[in-house]
Design an enzyme around this catalytic site. Sequence first.
Site, PDB file in Angstrom:
ATOM      1  N   SER A   1      11.525  45.076  63.375  1.00 13.09           N
ATOM      2  CA  SER A   1      12.244  45.691  63.006  1.00 13.09           C
ATOM      3  C   SER A   1      10.917  46.645  61.694  1.00 13.09           C
ATOM      4  CB  SER A   1      12.793  45.716  62.158  1.00 13.09           C
ATOM      5  OG  SER A   1      13.970  45.877  62.828  1.00 13.09           O
TER       6      SER A   1
ATOM      7  N   TYR B   1      18.074  47.344  54.639  1.00  6.98           N
ATOM      8  CA  TYR B   1      19.783  47.248  55.349  1.00  6.98           C
ATOM      9  C   TYR B   1      20.038  47.184  53.824  1.00  6.98           C
ATOM     10  CZ  TYR B   1      16.570  45.619  59.357  1.00  6.98           C
ATOM     11  OH  TYR B   1      15.731  45.750  60.126  1.00  6.98           O
TER      12      TYR B   1
ATOM     13  N   VAL C   1      13.687  40.979  62.254  1.00  6.09           N
ATOM     14  CA  VAL C   1      14.689  39.652  62.725  1.00  6.09           C
ATOM     15  C   VAL C   1      13.724  38.184  62.886  1.00  6.09           C
ATOM     16  CG1 VAL C   1      16.765  40.629  62.716  1.00  6.09           C
ATOM     17  CG2 VAL C   1      15.457  40.415  64.842  1.00  6.09           C
TER      18      VAL C   1
HETATM   19  N1  GLN Z   1      15.155  44.508  68.212  1.00  5.99           N
HETATM   20  C1  GLN Z   1      15.296  44.286  67.491  1.00  5.99           C
HETATM   21  C2  GLN Z   1      16.863  44.962  67.716  1.00  5.99           C
HETATM   22  O1  GLN Z   1      16.773  45.354  67.897  1.00  5.99           O
HETATM   23  C3  GLN Z   1      15.093  44.264  65.903  1.00  5.99           C
HETATM   24  C4  GLN Z   1      16.221  44.706  64.575  1.00  5.99           C
HETATM   25  C5  GLN Z   1      15.746  43.651  63.206  1.00  5.99           C
HETATM   26  O2  GLN Z   1      14.910  43.505  63.275  1.00  5.99           O
HETATM   27  N2  GLN Z   1      16.394  44.198  62.735  1.00  5.99           N
HETATM   28  O3  GLN Z   1      17.923  44.046  67.258  1.00  5.99           O
END
Ligand code: GLN
Length: 309
Positions: A69, A245, A263
């Site tokens: 993300s 978030y 993540v």
């Molecule tokens: N590719 C991950 C998802 O769509 C990205 C989420 C993240 O990094 N918070 O769930």
Amino acid sequence: MSTAVALAFQPVLDQIAADIAARPGRGRPADYIPALAEADTSRFGMAVAEPDGTVYGVGDWRQPFSTQSITKAFTLALTLSLEGEALWEHVGREPSGNPFNSLVQLEYENGIPRNPFINAGALVVTDRLHALTGDASGTLRAFLRAESGNADLDFDHAVAASEAAHGDRNAALAYFMASYGNIGTPVPELLEQYFRQCSLEASCADLALAAGFLARHGIRADGSSLLTRSEAKQVNAVMLTCGTYDAAGDFAYRVGLPGKSGVGGGIIAVVPGRCTLCVWSPGLDQRGNSVAGVAALDRFTTLTGLSVF
Ligand code: GLN
């Protein structure tokens, strides 16, 4: 003045790495994407880039990792640069207070996601970028390569495939928004673009350099302009309020900088006018932010006094 600041960064990074090494407990890697579940939580790297492209680092700062993300900050900037204010007809800019992959707000807010950094909002931004360029993920990769100077920076197709195989929740978000007319790309094509975007591999050094335009008030590494000064401030503001978030309040309290996490365990952060940072360690807290990464950024702003506050 700037020379004195430049010389100070390396000892600060060394100090932070020593502090982090002494801390027990690193959280857990993201396990809902199987390709990320095996990541080694003892890994830690951190880089600081100055606006002139000088970069300092410690630990695994040259090790590529899954950006996930973090890419949402770059796709927002690229889309704003092409579309301007009209983007905000498709996505809001308020913190959601919900997990990054939440569906709950979308129905009572008529398919308009709260902000560009939760997954629903990022899908909308990628849809806009894809409509405007014909190749959202390729545009993003070209931008990151140019800004980092790393021509090898690339997608990890195994991670993209792993996420696609477990992508029901992102598919649900995309189809739901399409039902409100807020997604134009056919959903399977949009998901392919989004998973490819998330799978980009880059190091702390690459990402600290690539985020440099956010410290240079919108100016790219080659001196051209990506964003106006106001737009650069706007991207930084959305990073501060929404970039981590439902932990954005805690991140502002502890770190006090615009930041964007992923993540894969990476976080970028910006000290406007002064420097950009990237930290990586794959162990996450329950909200999906790197435990050691947030702790390291907390130490950085404490030790240097740098903050937007
Ligand atoms: N590719 C991950 C998802 O769509 C990205 C989420 C993240 O990094 N918070 O769930």
